[in-house]
Design an enzyme around this catalytic site. Sequence first.
Site, PDB file in Angstrom:
ATOM      1  N   HIS A   7      -5.766  58.774  45.410  1.00 19.23           N
ATOM      2  CA  HIS A   7      -6.015  57.804  46.479  1.00 19.23           C
ATOM      3  C   HIS A   7      -6.573  58.502  47.705  1.00 19.23           C
ATOM      4  CE1 HIS A   7      -1.755  59.025  47.439  1.00 19.23           C
ATOM      5  NE2 HIS A   7      -2.219  58.995  48.678  1.00 19.23           N
ATOM      6  N   GLU A  57      -5.052  53.796  50.228  1.00 18.24           N
ATOM      7  CA  GLU A  57      -3.753  53.726  50.896  1.00 18.24           C
ATOM      8  C   GLU A  57      -3.993  53.446  52.367  1.00 18.24           C
ATOM      9  OE1 GLU A  57      -0.248  56.711  52.496  1.00 18.24           O
ATOM     10  OE2 GLU A  57      -1.229  57.217  50.585  1.00 18.24           O
ATOM     11  N   HIS A  74     -16.706  58.242  55.302  1.00 16.15           N
ATOM     12  CA  HIS A  74     -16.583  56.890  54.780  1.00 16.15           C
ATOM     13  C   HIS A  74     -15.943  56.893  53.392  1.00 16.15           C
ATOM     14  CE1 HIS A  74     -20.633  58.269  53.307  1.00 16.15           C
ATOM     15  NE2 HIS A  74     -20.143  57.809  52.165  1.00 16.15           N
ATOM     16  N   GLU A 121     -19.247  52.297  52.526  1.00 12.65           N
ATOM     17  CA  GLU A 121     -20.568  52.286  51.895  1.00 12.65           C
ATOM     18  C   GLU A 121     -20.525  51.440  50.630  1.00 12.65           C
ATOM     19  OE1 GLU A 121     -23.966  55.412  50.177  1.00 12.65           O
ATOM     20  OE2 GLU A 121     -21.891  56.091  50.485  1.00 12.65           O
TER      21      GLU A 121
END
Length: 262
Positions: A7, A57, A74, A121
């Site tokens: 994550h 998360e 990003h 993105e």
Amino acid sequence: MDGTLDHVMIRVADLQTSLDWYTTHLDYEEKDRYEGDGFTIVYLGPEDMHEDGAMLEITHNEGEELELGDAWGHIAVRVPEGELEASYEQLMDEGVEDYRDPESCGGRYAFVKDPDGHEVEIVQRDHGAKWSLDHTMIRVEDADEALGFWIRKFGYDEVGRWEADTFANYFVEPRDAAPEEMAVELTYNYDGRTYDYGDSWGHLCVRIDDVHDDWETLMEREAPDYRDPESCDDLYAFTKDQDGHEIELLERDPAADSLFPF
């Protein structure tokens, strides 16, 4: 050791606003939640995400004001090939702010921002669930050191690069990774700039087999000793890359009732 990217953690100013944004616009669902003393952690992802797909998360700390830095760039999410413009228009119709449309990005990708200004993105892929995490971009001050960190410390492979006139992007991922897994994009700007971390960017997490054994491997490979397993109740650990980006090591039992090791 070449653990899967489990994550990416970002911090948010208002938990419900962020949950509404990601569940409404990216069709994410809440995978699990942990309510701590003064903070809440929520795992999010598409309903039909791949078993080795990465989750988002989001962490909310009560009373904390957040400031964006530029050391992290990003997250990137996937849409099917040929659906970039339609997906972007869908977000615009839903009230998402117009940031960088496909036309301004040469028709190859696009960008929006979440309520806290985190950039998202949109990339086209022929694999993975729609809106699933494709990669996370972080900025690094030395490309050779950054690549060496991921290749030597974690055993990752460099799987792609784009070298332009003023910057370069390098992609790394676990050896033999499934296409649906998340990659790390290392962005290196040639002008020698330095970066500010702020406090909105949290960490990357690598899911490993044994937190103690893999921690020892990292120590043997001279990774920074930041937060060892003992200091984290033997549940997880943290190292840092050469620029200070935090990287969590986490064991996860897929059969457990909770995604959290607590």
